[in-house]
Design a protein around this motif. Structure first.
Motif, PDB file in Angstrom:
ATOM      1  N   SER A   1       0.820  -1.215   0.000  1.00 29.31           N
ATOM      2  CA  SER A   1       0.000   0.000   0.000  1.00 29.31           C
ATOM      3  C   SER A   1       0.852   1.263   0.000  1.00 29.31           C
ATOM      4  CB  SER A   1      -0.949   0.010   1.208  1.00 29.31           C
ATOM      5  OG  SER A   1      -0.218   0.033   2.419  1.00 29.31           O
ATOM      6  N   HIS A   2       2.088   1.180   0.518  1.00 26.78           N
ATOM      7  CA  HIS A   2       2.991   2.332   0.515  1.00 26.78           C
ATOM      8  C   HIS A   2       3.745   2.393  -0.821  1.00 26.78           C
ATOM      9  CE1 HIS A   2       5.602   5.486   1.910  1.00 26.78           C
ATOM     10  NE2 HIS A   2       6.687   4.732   1.793  1.00 26.78           N
ATOM     11  N   ASN A   3       4.518   1.357  -1.084  1.00 26.35           N
ATOM     12  CA  ASN A   3       5.160   1.146  -2.384  1.00 26.35           C
ATOM     13  C   ASN A   3       5.906   2.378  -2.894  1.00 26.35           C
ATOM     14  OD1 ASN A   3       5.838  -0.558  -4.487  1.00 26.35           O
ATOM     15  ND2 ASN A   3       4.057  -0.040  -5.722  1.00 26.35           N
ATOM     16  N   ALA A   4       6.611   3.073  -2.002  1.00 22.86           N
ATOM     17  CA  ALA A   4       7.292   4.304  -2.402  1.00 22.86           C
ATOM     18  C   ALA A   4       8.713   4.412  -1.865  1.00 22.86           C
ATOM     19  CB  ALA A   4       6.475   5.511  -1.950  1.00 22.86           C
ATOM     20  N   CYS A   5       9.213   3.394  -1.171  1.00 23.74           N
ATOM     21  CA  CYS A   5      10.584   3.443  -0.657  1.00 23.74           C
ATOM     22  C   CYS A   5      11.555   3.477  -1.833  1.00 23.74           C
ATOM     23  CB  CYS A   5      10.867   2.241   0.228  1.00 23.74           C
ATOM     24  SG  CYS A   5       9.874   2.182   1.737  1.00 23.74           S
TER      25      CYS A   5
ATOM     26  N   CYS B   1      13.537   0.124  -2.960  1.00 21.98           N
ATOM     27  CA  CYS B   1      12.809  -1.137  -3.125  1.00 21.98           C
ATOM     28  C   CYS B   1      12.191  -1.261  -4.512  1.00 21.98           C
ATOM     29  CB  CYS B   1      11.722  -1.229  -2.053  1.00 21.98           C
ATOM     30  SG  CYS B   1      10.779  -2.775  -2.112  1.00 21.98           S
ATOM     31  N   ASP B   2      12.322  -2.472  -5.091  1.00 18.43           N
ATOM     32  CA  ASP B   2      11.687  -2.726  -6.392  1.00 18.43           C
ATOM     33  C   ASP B   2      10.702  -3.895  -6.330  1.00 18.43           C
ATOM     34  OD1 ASP B   2      13.327  -4.946  -6.182  1.00 18.43           O
ATOM     35  OD2 ASP B   2      14.087  -4.818  -8.238  1.00 18.43           O
ATOM     36  N   MET B   3      10.356  -4.330  -5.123  1.00 22.81           N
ATOM     37  CA  MET B   3       9.563  -5.552  -4.973  1.00 22.81           C
ATOM     38  C   MET B   3       8.184  -5.459  -5.628  1.00 22.81           C
ATOM     39  SD  MET B   3      10.692  -6.582  -1.075  1.00 22.81           S
ATOM     40  CE  MET B   3       9.319  -7.681  -0.786  1.00 22.81           C
ATOM     41  N   TYR B   4       7.496  -4.347  -5.434  1.00 22.95           N
ATOM     42  CA  TYR B   4       6.104  -4.277  -5.889  1.00 22.95           C
ATOM     43  C   TYR B   4       5.850  -3.121  -6.860  1.00 22.95           C
ATOM     44  CZ  TYR B   4       5.621  -7.315  -1.806  1.00 22.95           C
ATOM     45  OH  TYR B   4       5.767  -8.324  -0.893  1.00 22.95           O
ATOM     46  N   ARG B   5       6.888  -2.621  -7.494  1.00 16.06           N
ATOM     47  CA  ARG B   5       6.726  -1.428  -8.332  1.00 16.06           C
ATOM     48  C   ARG B   5       5.815  -1.665  -9.537  1.00 16.06           C
ATOM     49  NH1 ARG B   5       9.222   2.961  -6.938  1.00 16.06           N
ATOM     50  NH2 ARG B   5      10.799   2.797  -5.283  1.00 16.06           N
TER      51      ARG B   5
ATOM     52  N   THR C   1      15.293   1.726  -9.591  1.00 15.45           N
ATOM     53  CA  THR C   1      14.801   2.337  -8.362  1.00 15.45           C
ATOM     54  C   THR C   1      15.297   3.776  -8.261  1.00 15.45           C
ATOM     55  OG1 THR C   1      16.709   1.549  -7.081  1.00 15.45           O
ATOM     56  CG2 THR C   1      14.760   0.124  -7.151  1.00 15.45           C
ATOM     57  N   PRO C   2      14.564   4.633  -7.563  1.00 11.32           N
ATOM     58  CA  PRO C   2      15.019   6.016  -7.391  1.00 11.32           C
ATOM     59  C   PRO C   2      16.385   6.124  -6.723  1.00 11.32           C
ATOM     60  CG  PRO C   2      12.696   5.843  -6.851  1.00 11.32           C
ATOM     61  CD  PRO C   2      13.181   4.433  -7.062  1.00 11.32           C
ATOM     62  N   LEU C   3      16.698   5.204  -5.808  1.00 11.85           N
ATOM     63  CA  LEU C   3      18.002   5.260  -5.148  1.00 11.85           C
ATOM     64  C   LEU C   3      19.125   4.978  -6.142  1.00 11.85           C
ATOM     65  CD1 LEU C   3      19.433   5.695  -2.441  1.00 11.85           C
ATOM     66  CD2 LEU C   3      19.358   3.222  -2.098  1.00 11.85           C
ATOM     67  N   ALA C   4      18.940   4.006  -7.004  1.00  6.85           N
ATOM     68  CA  ALA C   4      19.960   3.700  -8.013  1.00  6.85           C
ATOM     69  C   ALA C   4      20.129   4.873  -8.970  1.00  6.85           C
ATOM     70  CB  ALA C   4      19.576   2.432  -8.776  1.00  6.85           C
TER      71      ALA C   4
END
Length: 285
Positions: free
Chosen positions: A32-36, A39-43, A214-217
């Protein structure tokens, strides 16, 4: 071993390593958050709460094939987002379907735990929801804001303490290197402080990995995130462990495949040995 999953919904099913032999019951799809940012688990998955019929079908199919199931993990990313009433209904179905059931577990975000009253958490524990996996990632608010975690360090601590008061065990995970070179000391010390205040039953150490897309990458590619090298990761781990002062017992585990140094021990008893092992590896880097 084949995954014990009876579901054809979209997306990969993720579960903690310790749930390898559990029945994975998908009560939600995605996160439900899916914004870290890391993380690419549920994008690529749209979040939804599964229907009562869907959940019943999964349970009935599992009961036909594996009636002796003892452990169940509620997937996907944060099953605790469900109302307490719905969770209690699911737990009742599980107890009815599996007479040998001993425990149910799930991922839990800090805010989802805080939304539950102490009475609700106690009711869930009494219905066999006995352990939460909570990824706090960092105890440093600046890092938590940067990764868009959606919770503060104070909220992480409050959530962990509330679960513990209800008698629900906690498996907490943190991520080495998540503050980059600029925040490594603050990340280590503030995370150690949060862990000490939570006093989890288990502490899993992960290593920040730059996952494509991912945004971090992408931030790292732009030079906006300076990734730690292996020796710096170990130095951060050592500093963090030195300042973790839990009464325990707390299982300390760094055996994730992405980690350079696999360790497992019990805090505070094994802390001197764990630190000496870290020192030994740092000396040869």
């Amino acid at each position: 071993m084949k995954k014990l999953v009876f579901d054809q919904a979209e997306g990969i099913v993720y579960r903690p390593p310790t749930e390898a032999h559990s029945f994975i019951l998908r009560v939600t799809t995605g996160c439900s958050h899916n914004a870290c940012t890391f993380c690419d688990m549920y994008r690529q998955v749209n979040f939804c709460i599964r229907s009562e019929q869907d959940i019943r079908q999964q349970i009935e199919q599992a009961a036909r094939h594996k009636p002796g199931i003892k452990r169940v993990f509620l997937a996907d990313g944060n099953a605790l987002v469900l109302s307490t009433e719905k969770l209690l209904q699911i737990l009742a179905l599980l107890s009815q379907a599996f007479p040998n059931l001993t425990r149910v577990t799930c991922y839990a975000s800090a805010k989802d735990i805080i939304r539950k009253t102490p009475a609700e958490l106690t009711a869930l524990k009494d219905a066999k929801l006995k352990l939460f996996y909570m990824g706090i990632e960092s105890g440093d608010d600046q890092v938590l804001t940067a990764i868009n975690k959606g919770a503060t360090a104070a909220e992480m601590v409050a959530a962990g303490q509330r679960a513990a008061v209800a008698g629900i065990k906690l498996s907490v995970s943190i991520m080495l290197g998540l503050g980059g070179k600029e925040r490594t000391t603050a990340h280590a010390l503030n995370t150690a402080r949060a862990i000490t205040q939570i006093n989890p039953n288990m502490l899993g150490i992960l290593t920040t990995t730059l996952l494509e897309g991912t945004p971090l990458a992408e931030a790292a590619q732009r030079g906006q995130f300076n990734h730690l090298n292996q020796k710096e990761m170990l130095a951060e781990l050592k500093l963090m462990l030195e300042h973790i002062n839990v009464p325990g017992p707390c299982v300390f585990d760094t055996t994730h495949p992405f980690n350079l140094l696999p360790q497992r021990g019990v805090l505070p008893k094994d802390k001197p040995l764990l630190l000496s092992e870290i020192d030994e590896v740092i000396s040869v880097q």
